[in-house]
Design a protein around this motif. Structure first.
Motif, short mmCIF file in Angstrom:
data_model
loop_
_atom_site.label_atom_id
_atom_site.label_comp_id
_atom_site.label_asym_id
_atom_site.label_seq_id
_atom_site.Cartn_x
_atom_site.Cartn_y
_atom_site.Cartn_z
N UNK A 108 79.33 79.33 97.49
CA UNK A 108 80.38 78.56 96.52
C UNK A 108 79.79 77.37 95.68
N UNK A 109 79.44 76.89 96.41
CA UNK A 109 78.83 75.35 95.40
C UNK A 109 78.18 75.89 94.76
N UNK A 110 77.34 76.80 94.78
CA UNK A 110 76.30 76.53 94.05
C UNK A 110 76.66 77.53 92.21
N UNK A 111 78.05 77.75 92.55
CA UNK A 111 78.44 78.98 91.87
C UNK A 111 79.34 77.83 90.93
N UNK A 112 80.07 76.80 91.34
CA UNK A 112 79.91 75.72 91.03
C UNK A 112 79.89 74.64 90.22
N UNK A 113 78.10 74.43 90.55
CA UNK A 113 77.17 73.78 90.24
C UNK A 113 76.70 74.82 89.14
N UNK A 114 76.87 75.64 88.47
CA UNK A 114 76.40 77.25 88.00
C UNK A 114 77.78 76.26 86.37
N UNK A 115 78.52 76.98 87.40
CA UNK A 115 79.59 76.54 85.75
C UNK A 115 79.49 75.31 85.85
N UNK A 116 78.89 74.83 86.21
CA UNK A 116 79.58 73.10 85.97
C UNK A 116 78.37 72.06 84.83
N UNK A 117 76.98 73.08 85.22
CA UNK A 117 75.82 73.18 84.40
C UNK A 117 76.31 73.63 82.85
N UNK A 118 76.70 75.17 83.38
CA UNK A 118 76.49 75.63 81.85
C UNK A 118 78.51 74.96 80.89
N UNK A 119 79.14 74.61 82.14
CA UNK A 119 79.79 73.60 80.58
C UNK A 119 79.35 72.21 80.25
N UNK A 120 78.36 71.94 80.79
CA UNK A 120 78.19 70.62 80.21
C UNK A 120 76.88 70.92 79.17
N UNK A 121 75.72 72.12 79.10
CA UNK A 121 74.76 72.84 78.09
C UNK A 121 76.71 72.90 77.02
N UNK A 122 77.39 73.64 77.60
CA UNK A 122 78.08 73.88 76.06
C UNK A 122 78.51 72.10 75.25
N UNK A 123 79.11 71.07 76.05
CA UNK A 123 79.84 70.45 75.48
C UNK A 123 78.80 69.42 74.82
N UNK B 56 67.69 69.37 71.50
CA UNK B 56 68.74 70.14 72.30
C UNK B 56 67.78 70.65 73.15
N UNK B 57 66.68 71.72 72.66
CA UNK B 57 65.66 72.23 73.01
C UNK B 57 65.61 72.28 75.04
N UNK B 58 65.09 70.27 74.34
CA UNK B 58 64.60 70.16 75.64
C UNK B 58 65.86 69.83 77.08
N UNK B 59 67.16 69.70 76.37
CA UNK B 59 68.42 70.29 77.42
C UNK B 59 68.89 71.04 77.83
N UNK B 60 68.52 72.16 77.14
CA UNK B 60 68.75 73.83 77.40
C UNK B 60 67.71 73.96 78.61
N UNK B 61 66.15 74.05 77.67
CA UNK B 61 65.21 74.00 78.76
C UNK B 61 65.58 73.48 80.72
N UNK B 62 66.12 72.32 80.53
CA UNK B 62 66.73 72.04 81.49
C UNK B 62 67.85 72.24 82.45
N UNK B 63 68.39 72.23 81.99
CA UNK B 63 69.43 73.23 82.87
C UNK B 63 68.61 74.52 83.15
N UNK B 64 68.05 75.46 82.40
CA UNK B 64 67.60 76.77 82.96
C UNK B 64 66.46 76.27 84.08
N UNK B 65 65.45 75.42 83.50
CA UNK B 65 65.31 75.08 84.74
C UNK B 65 65.21 74.82 86.45
#
Length: 367
Positions: free
Chosen positions: A19-34, A345-354
């Protein structure tokens, strides 16, 4: 009982981790979108800022700080042009219609000119020109071109695109025929800018290269859309811009510092044909007075001699006389900043994916 409690505790822990991992993933997705939205907003703001700073080299009529001077403007329906009471005189082969002034028709050996009858005492100004060059001649088999003038001599037909040679003032020459075939660095049509104090002779054989202070290529012939030229002079700075790509965008042809022009000269336009020909049409000439801060010291502009501070800065053998060393244009700055932001942007997205991959691997190791 103890074994059951351990399993229950472990399962709860696993669920909690998932559940925590899912929350982190959602937060990271929201962070990348923002982050992406923020960067897009920054790009828009930077574009707007650059347009306001650099793009004001040519502003639309009606913008505060830029006032159209009707006595120096030639617009439809050209009522009374050429008459004794008109503010505009014509000479030579000019044909006045309800849609344009045709300086020359697509016939050989013609000269035509239109000149304002009043000397201008505006010190900071911008002249916008709506023109059209067209004819039946194929590429390279048409000519000769037209010129926009701010000069002491007016309404005298001559050999320099329909006006006199060894003039005093400013000439922006739109040359459509190449005479100097030894110079392979220039493409035509070509805009050549010349400041003259009456002592310089235009060299047709060299297409004016020896006396120009700046120039640029201008693909303006036989277009099925409107083509425009802007000549702006303010605080000893001369800027020439071109709008001729059907996108409504103004592109810089030349930006020259240290240019000196007096008041009391006349605005005009002229054109010529020789063995080759073209229609040279003027749709409008609009002069705008620019509101700028006053000079720190009073200047008698009527006594200024047409000149440029450092001619050696404008002539470059490698560039065919084109101006070099000017400030980076607003469009270039925008592209530079845009590329930088896209890189972020590219660096940030790569960082999120990693980071997400790392989280998934951690969960797999836990199982």
């Amino acid at each position: 009982m103890i074994r059951i409690r351990i399993r229950t505790s472990a399962s709860r822990f696993v669920v909690k981790r998932v559940f925590c991992g899912s929350q982190v993933s959602e937060r990271l997705h929201g962070l990348s979108t923002s982050m992406a939205q923020t960067i897009v907003t920054c790009v828009v703001l930077v574009s707007t800022l650059l347009r306001s700073v650099h793009g004001d080299q040519l502003r639309d009529p009606g913008v505060p700080g830029q006032y159209m001077k009707r006595e120096f403007s030639l617009v439809k329906p050209y009522q009374g042009v050429g008459a004794a009471s008109s503010l505009w005189d014509i000479a030579g082969s000019v044909i006045v219609t309800s849609n344009h002034l045709r300086l020359t028709s697509d016939h050989q050996s013609q000269q035509g000119a239109v000149w304002n009858t009043m000397p201008s005492y505006v010190t900071d100004w911008e002249l916008q020109v709506h023109f059209k060059l067209h004819g039946s001649g194929k590429k390279g088999l048409h000519g000769d071109g037209f010129a926009i003038w701010y000069a002491k001599e007016k309404l005298h037909l001559g050999t320099v695109f329909g006006s006199v040679d060894m003039f005093s003032g400013l000439g922006v020459l739109v040359d459509t025929y190449k005479n100097d075939f030894d110079n392979q660095e220039r493409s035509f049509p070509y805009i050549s800018i010349m400041v003259n104090n009456g002592s310089l002779k235009y060299d047709h054989g060299k297409d004016g290269k020896t006396t120009e202070i700046a120039g640029c290529y201008a693909d303006v012939r036989n277009k099925n859309f409107d083509t425009f030229l802007s000549i702006r002079f303010s605080k000893r700075r001369l800027t020439v811009m071109l709008n001729a790509d059907n996108h409504g965008e103004w592109k810089e042809c030349a930006d020259i510092m240290g240019v000196h022009l007096p008041t009391g000269y006349y605005f005009g336009a002229s054109a010529t044909t020789g063995d080759l020909s073209d229609n040279h049409d003027i749709i409008f000439l609009k002069l705008f007075e620019l509101t700028v801060p006053p000079d720190s010291e009073p200047v008698d502009y009527s006594k200024v001699v047409p000149s440029v501070d450092s001619m050696q800065h404008f002539h470059d053998a490698d560039s065919g006389g084109a101006y070099r060393g000017g400030p980076m244009t607003g469009w270039n700055v925008f592209l530079l900043l845009l590329c930088s932001l896209l890189g972020i942007v590219v660096c940030a997205i790569v960082g999120v994916v990693v980071f997400q991959k790392h989280q998934e691997q951690s969960r797999k190791r836990f199982y």
